[in-house]
Design an enzyme around this catalytic site. Structure first.
Site, PDB file in Angstrom:
ATOM      1  N   GLU A  21       0.843  -1.194   0.000  1.00  9.05           N
ATOM      2  CA  GLU A  21       0.000   0.000   0.000  1.00  9.05           C
ATOM      3  C   GLU A  21       0.874   1.239   0.000  1.00  9.05           C
ATOM      4  O   GLU A  21       2.086   1.159   0.228  1.00  9.05           O
ATOM      5  CB  GLU A  21      -0.924  -0.007   1.220  1.00  9.05           C
ATOM      6  CG  GLU A  21      -2.028  -1.039   1.097  1.00  9.05           C
ATOM      7  CD  GLU A  21      -3.146  -0.859   2.104  1.00  9.05           C
ATOM      8  OE1 GLU A  21      -2.990  -0.052   3.036  1.00  9.05           O
ATOM      9  OE2 GLU A  21      -4.170  -1.529   1.949  1.00  9.05           O
TER      10      GLU A  21
ATOM     11  N   HIS B 194      -9.122  10.278   3.363  1.00  7.42           N
ATOM     12  CA  HIS B 194      -8.782   9.232   2.397  1.00  7.42           C
ATOM     13  C   HIS B 194      -8.942   9.833   1.012  1.00  7.42           C
ATOM     14  O   HIS B 194      -9.945  10.485   0.724  1.00  7.42           O
ATOM     15  CB  HIS B 194      -9.687   8.012   2.564  1.00  7.42           C
ATOM     16  CG  HIS B 194      -9.146   6.801   1.885  1.00  7.42           C
ATOM     17  ND1 HIS B 194      -9.152   6.658   0.519  1.00  7.42           N
ATOM     18  CD2 HIS B 194      -8.552   5.696   2.366  1.00  7.42           C
ATOM     19  CE1 HIS B 194      -8.590   5.513   0.204  1.00  7.42           C
ATOM     20  NE2 HIS B 194      -8.210   4.904   1.311  1.00  7.42           N
TER      21      HIS B 194
ATOM     22  N   ARG C  31      -1.070   9.730   2.030  1.00  6.51           N
ATOM     23  CA  ARG C  31      -2.483  10.074   1.869  1.00  6.51           C
ATOM     24  C   ARG C  31      -2.773  11.568   1.839  1.00  6.51           C
ATOM     25  O   ARG C  31      -3.559  12.029   1.021  1.00  6.51           O
ATOM     26  CB  ARG C  31      -3.264   9.508   3.064  1.00  6.51           C
ATOM     27  CG  ARG C  31      -3.573   8.100   2.877  1.00  6.51           C
ATOM     28  CD  ARG C  31      -4.459   7.580   3.941  1.00  6.51           C
ATOM     29  NE  ARG C  31      -4.653   6.174   3.589  1.00  6.51           N
ATOM     30  CZ  ARG C  31      -5.191   5.278   4.372  1.00  6.51           C
ATOM     31  NH1 ARG C  31      -5.611   5.615   5.553  1.00  6.51           N
ATOM     32  NH2 ARG C  31      -5.330   4.045   3.964  1.00  6.51           N
TER      33      ARG C  31
ATOM     34  N   HIS D 101     -11.505  10.300   7.023  1.00  2.00           N
ATOM     35  CA  HIS D 101     -11.320   8.855   7.123  1.00  2.00           C
ATOM     36  C   HIS D 101     -10.878   8.418   8.514  1.00  2.00           C
ATOM     37  O   HIS D 101     -11.384   7.444   9.046  1.00  2.00           O
ATOM     38  CB  HIS D 101     -10.268   8.449   6.087  1.00  2.00           C
ATOM     39  CG  HIS D 101     -10.053   6.985   5.966  1.00  2.00           C
ATOM     40  ND1 HIS D 101     -11.078   6.106   5.697  1.00  2.00           N
ATOM     41  CD2 HIS D 101      -8.923   6.228   6.060  1.00  2.00           C
ATOM     42  CE1 HIS D 101     -10.591   4.875   5.640  1.00  2.00           C
ATOM     43  NE2 HIS D 101      -9.292   4.921   5.870  1.00  2.00           N
TER      44      HIS D 101
ATOM     45  N   ARG E 234      -1.341   9.033   9.371  1.00  4.11           N
ATOM     46  CA  ARG E 234      -1.279   7.587   9.592  1.00  4.11           C
ATOM     47  C   ARG E 234      -0.786   6.852   8.354  1.00  4.11           C
ATOM     48  O   ARG E 234      -1.227   7.123   7.234  1.00  4.11           O
ATOM     49  CB  ARG E 234      -2.671   7.074   9.946  1.00  4.11           C
ATOM     50  CG  ARG E 234      -2.769   5.574  10.120  1.00  4.11           C
ATOM     51  CD  ARG E 234      -4.183   5.177  10.492  1.00  4.11           C
ATOM     52  NE  ARG E 234      -5.071   5.288   9.362  1.00  4.11           N
ATOM     53  CZ  ARG E 234      -5.650   4.262   8.746  1.00  4.11           C
ATOM     54  NH1 ARG E 234      -5.405   3.026   9.168  1.00  4.11           N
ATOM     55  NH2 ARG E 234      -6.462   4.435   7.743  1.00  4.11           N
TER      56      ARG E 234
HETATM   57  C1  LIG Z   1     -13.985   2.302   5.074  1.00  2.00           C
HETATM   58  C2  LIG Z   1     -12.805   2.130   5.988  1.00  2.00           C
HETATM   59  C3  LIG Z   1     -11.726   1.356   5.595  1.00  2.00           C
HETATM   60  C4  LIG Z   1     -10.634   1.172   6.431  1.00  2.00           C
HETATM   61  N1  LIG Z   1      -9.622   0.347   6.048  1.00  2.00           N
HETATM   62  C5  LIG Z   1      -8.627   0.065   6.921  1.00  2.00           C
HETATM   63  C6  LIG Z   1      -7.639  -0.905   6.617  1.00  2.00           C
HETATM   64  O1  LIG Z   1      -7.661  -1.521   5.559  1.00  2.00           O
HETATM   65  N2  LIG Z   1      -6.673  -1.146   7.542  1.00  2.00           N
HETATM   66  C7  LIG Z   1      -6.612  -0.495   8.731  1.00  2.00           C
HETATM   67  O2  LIG Z   1      -5.710  -0.766   9.530  1.00  2.00           O
HETATM   68  N3  LIG Z   1      -7.548   0.428   9.039  1.00  2.00           N
HETATM   69  C8  LIG Z   1      -8.562   0.715   8.179  1.00  2.00           C
HETATM   70  N4  LIG Z   1      -9.508   1.630   8.518  1.00  2.00           N
HETATM   71  C9  LIG Z   1      -9.453   2.242   9.835  1.00  2.00           C
HETATM   72  C10 LIG Z   1      -9.878   1.210  10.868  1.00  2.00           C
HETATM   73  O3  LIG Z   1     -10.899   0.406  10.320  1.00  2.00           O
HETATM   74  C11 LIG Z   1     -10.397   1.845  12.139  1.00  2.00           C
HETATM   75  O4  LIG Z   1      -9.532   2.834  12.585  1.00  2.00           O
HETATM   76  C12 LIG Z   1     -10.509   0.773  13.211  1.00  2.00           C
HETATM   77  O5  LIG Z   1     -11.316  -0.279  12.751  1.00  2.00           O
HETATM   78  C13 LIG Z   1     -11.095   1.353  14.464  1.00  2.00           C
HETATM   79  O6  LIG Z   1     -11.338   0.290  15.347  1.00  2.00           O
HETATM   80  P1  LIG Z   1     -11.884   0.608  16.769  1.00  2.00           P
HETATM   81  O7  LIG Z   1     -12.095  -0.691  17.440  1.00  2.00           O
HETATM   82  O8  LIG Z   1     -11.066   1.628  17.423  1.00  2.00           O
HETATM   83  O9  LIG Z   1     -13.313   1.319  16.498  1.00  2.00           O
HETATM   84  P2  LIG Z   1     -14.560   0.829  15.651  1.00  2.00           P
HETATM   85  O10 LIG Z   1     -14.278  -0.378  14.882  1.00  2.00           O
HETATM   86  O11 LIG Z   1     -15.087   1.994  14.920  1.00  2.00           O
HETATM   87  O12 LIG Z   1     -15.602   0.448  16.789  1.00  2.00           O
HETATM   88  C14 LIG Z   1     -16.174   1.467  17.593  1.00  2.00           C
HETATM   89  C15 LIG Z   1     -17.392   0.921  18.272  1.00  2.00           C
HETATM   90  O13 LIG Z   1     -17.829   1.793  19.294  1.00  2.00           O
HETATM   91  C16 LIG Z   1     -19.244   1.900  19.246  1.00  2.00           C
HETATM   92  N5  LIG Z   1     -19.618   3.153  19.899  1.00  2.00           N
HETATM   93  C17 LIG Z   1     -19.290   4.417  19.534  1.00  2.00           C
HETATM   94  N6  LIG Z   1     -19.817   5.296  20.404  1.00  2.00           N
HETATM   95  C18 LIG Z   1     -20.488   4.580  21.346  1.00  2.00           C
HETATM   96  C19 LIG Z   1     -21.246   4.931  22.500  1.00  2.00           C
HETATM   97  N7  LIG Z   1     -21.471   6.211  22.866  1.00  2.00           N
HETATM   98  N8  LIG Z   1     -21.794   3.940  23.242  1.00  2.00           N
HETATM   99  C20 LIG Z   1     -21.633   2.630  22.868  1.00  2.00           C
HETATM  100  N9  LIG Z   1     -20.942   2.238  21.777  1.00  2.00           N
HETATM  101  C21 LIG Z   1     -20.362   3.219  21.037  1.00  2.00           C
HETATM  102  C22 LIG Z   1     -19.540   1.839  17.762  1.00  2.00           C
HETATM  103  O14 LIG Z   1     -20.873   1.553  17.495  1.00  2.00           O
HETATM  104  C23 LIG Z   1     -18.582   0.735  17.340  1.00  2.00           C
HETATM  105  O15 LIG Z   1     -19.118  -0.522  17.608  1.00  2.00           O
HETATM  106  C24 LIG Z   1     -10.608   1.822   7.683  1.00  2.00           C
HETATM  107  C25 LIG Z   1     -11.680   2.615   8.070  1.00  2.00           C
HETATM  108  C26 LIG Z   1     -12.782   2.765   7.243  1.00  2.00           C
HETATM  109  C27 LIG Z   1     -13.944   3.601   7.694  1.00  2.00           C
END
Ligand SMILES: Cc1cc2nc3c(=O)[nH]c(=O)nc-3n(C[C@H](O)[C@H](O)[C@H](O)COP(=O)(O)OP(=O)(O)OC[C@H]3O[C@@H](n4cnc5c(N)ncnc54)[C@H](O)[C@@H]3O)c2cc1C
Length: 523
Positions: free
Chosen positions: A120, A248, A294, A355, A390
């Protein structure tokens, strides 16, 4: 009376993405009682579910030092070396032990059975493990399956955290003023019966993901309203680097696409950006061409769009790659086809979109925030790894590494002592007369937040735009706070309250920092 039950646990995890589940699974294996909540009805709803490209690992001709160099380069020199070193040295074995062996993620492999490493942008090696182009979906599914089978993890969907419970703030005991501020759980809204419950926990973990939905164009799903940043801010925890919002470069430009992401891996496989009249332009902006970092690519697209008065540019893979596009990018292929775009024959219209939040709630190498007993993991946290920008595909790994580390740390130090009397913590106070919520007003407020952020605190900022943005958001925040105090509580109201708070935090941080670096650019 709208209040309901009280719940108790060792660890309250708010959020069910990569970071939340890694924490919950590890903590439960360490013998801790865990409650994990998600505000959505569906457990899988998260940024994690939508990740496409993959998760960074160490490739065949790779080393931790090469990965460290790439991360620091992408972070524009302000990454936290200690955190980057932890990620680069512990990440690969956790991918193998946790994702592959423990939860059974079937990463794509070659015919001979070896892992297939993708490349990437800004990575000096092929080192991204992926499950075709639906890596996040597969990981999330396996995390859920694992967690649902563990007895000491209690999973609650449709539960929205409203605010962190903290002392002395929420204590009626005046003497608690002399104790160190700490987090003791959270007030949560049961979305279904609209009652407020209290969850008391020895440790609370913010794993609430990102904030993309405060911008007009974003790749993030609807849950990404910045709740964790806002809750931490209100509770007095320290936030850093909030001006560094990564855009992004390529989200699909189509009225029905809702920010659908076109993976960076496409440019890794040779796709090129072009203007609407088919002229490639990235070589003009960076010696790395289409594989530039990016922020540079996003700004270049933005400049081209402004220069030409276009509302999108093209990403062309059909003309440039030798790979089997349908096999390598099945989900993107299908999505585009469903919108009448055949990527085997024609280029895709794309625009940049908000993003990823590089900053967040500041944490140390164990995920501890500045507020005692509050941890933060994943996108809501700021370990400092990403610095000002990032490196692609490092977010999932950061969530995994810090999720595991936070759980191990909590398990080591849990002492069972309660530094407060529960009778001193009052239930949620409702207004005497609740106002009904008008969804039209909420929608309009969201539109104001999103367009203000996009135009004034977006890809290219100016001092004038930021000044106006802060003023407009400040006014809106006062109005929304007033509305929130009187409103009948529901998830819409809570999302809006958090969205405006987080937007203001980002705009203030952008205004205060006059140095252009990484994703923060003032013209
Ligand atoms: C389209 C897309 C593609 C991506 N591709 C990549 C990739 O290929 N590789 C990579 O490393 N990263 C990628 N990223 C970034 C990465 O996916 C995210 O940064 C990462 O998944 C975040 O994980 P997390 O567990 O911190 O949060 P999340 O996976 O966003 O989970 C957060 C959770 O908290 C919950 N929540 C939020 N507020 C509250 C509240 N007040 N009360 C209760 N629950 C709540 C939400 O509903 C959700 O379930 C991508 C992001 C996107 C949007």
């Amino acid at each position: 009376m709208n209040n309901n039950r009280k719940l108790y646990c060792d660890v309250l995890v708010i959020g069910s993405g990569m970071a939340g589940f890694s924490t919950a699974i590890t903590a439960s294996e360490e013998g801790l009682e865990v409650i994990l909540i998600n505000k959505e009805a569906s457990l899988e709803e998260s940024n994690t579910h939508y990740a496409q490209g993959g998760i960074v690992c160490l490739g065949e001709d790779d080393s931790p030092q090469l990965l460290i160099n790439d991360i620091i380069e992408a972070g524009d020199g302000i990454s936290n070396l200690e955190a980057v070193t932890i990620l680069a040295s512990e990440g690969s074995s956790l991918v193998e032990d946790f994702l592959v062996k423990k939860i059974g993620v079937p990463f794509s492999r070659s015919e001979k059975g070896a892992f297939e490493y993708a490349r990437e942008a800004s990575h000096s090696r092929r080192r991204i493990l992926h499950c075709m182009d639906t890596t996040g979906r597969v990981i999330e599914k396996n995390l859920i399956k694992k967690a649902e089978n563990i007895d000491n993890i209690r999973i609650l969907t449709n539960y929205t955290a409203i605010d962190l419970l903290t002392i002395p703030h929420h204590s009626t005991n005046p003497l608690s003023l002399y104790t160190e501020p700490q987090c003791i759980g959270a007030y949560v809204l049961n979305n279904v019966n609209e009652k407020v419950e209290m969850i008391f926990s020895a440790y609370t973990v913010l794993a609430t993901g990102g904030l993309g939905r405060i911008y007009l164009h974003t790749t993030n799903p609807p849950c990404a309203t910045g709740d964790g940043f806002a809750m931490a801010y209100r509770a007095g925890a320290r936030l850093i680097n909030m001006e560094y919002i990564q855009f992004h470069p390529t989200s699909l430009f189509h009225k029905d696409a809702d920010g659908f992401l076109i993976s960076e891996a496409m440019r890794g496989e040779g796709a090129k950006l072009k203007t609407k009249d088919n002229v490639p332009f990235m070589d003009k902006y960076s010696p790395l061409g289409d594989l530039a970092p990016r922020d540079e690519v996003s700004r270049s697209i933005y400049e081209e769009m402004i220069r030409r008065g276009d509302s999108y540019v093209y990403l062309d893979i059909a003309s440039y790659t030798k790979i089997d596009i349908k096999k390598r990018f099945p989900a993107i292929y299908e999505k585009c086809l469903s919108l009448d775009i055949d990527i085997l024959k024609s280029p895709m219209p794309v625009v940049p979109a908000a993003h990823y939040s590089c900053g967040g709630v500041q944490v140390d190498s164990w995920g501890r925030t500045s507020l005692r007993n509050l941890y933060a993991v994943g996108e809501v946290s700021a370990t400092g790894i990403h610095g000002a920008n990032r490196l692609a595909s490092t977010a999932l790994l950061e969530g995994l590494v810090w999720g595991v580390r936070a759980a191990q740390h909590m398990a080591t130090f849990l002492d069972g002592e309660k530094p407060y009397k529960e009778s001193e913590i009052p239930p949620w106070q409702f207004p005497e007369k609740e106002e009904e919520v008008d969804p039209a007003l909420i929608q309009q407020d969201w539109l104001s937040i999103k367009s203000t952020m996009w135009n004034y605190a977006g890809i290219i900022r100016t001092i004038k735009r930021l000044e106006r943005g802060r003023a407009d958001l400040g006014y809106l925040k006062n109005r929304i706070d007033d509305f929130y105090r009187k409103a009948h509580l529901n998830p819409m109201v809570l999302n809006l309250r958090n969205g405006i708070q987080t937007a203001l935090i980002v705009a203030e941080a952008a205004f205060s920092n006059r140095i252009n670096r990484g994703a923060h650019y003032i013209k």
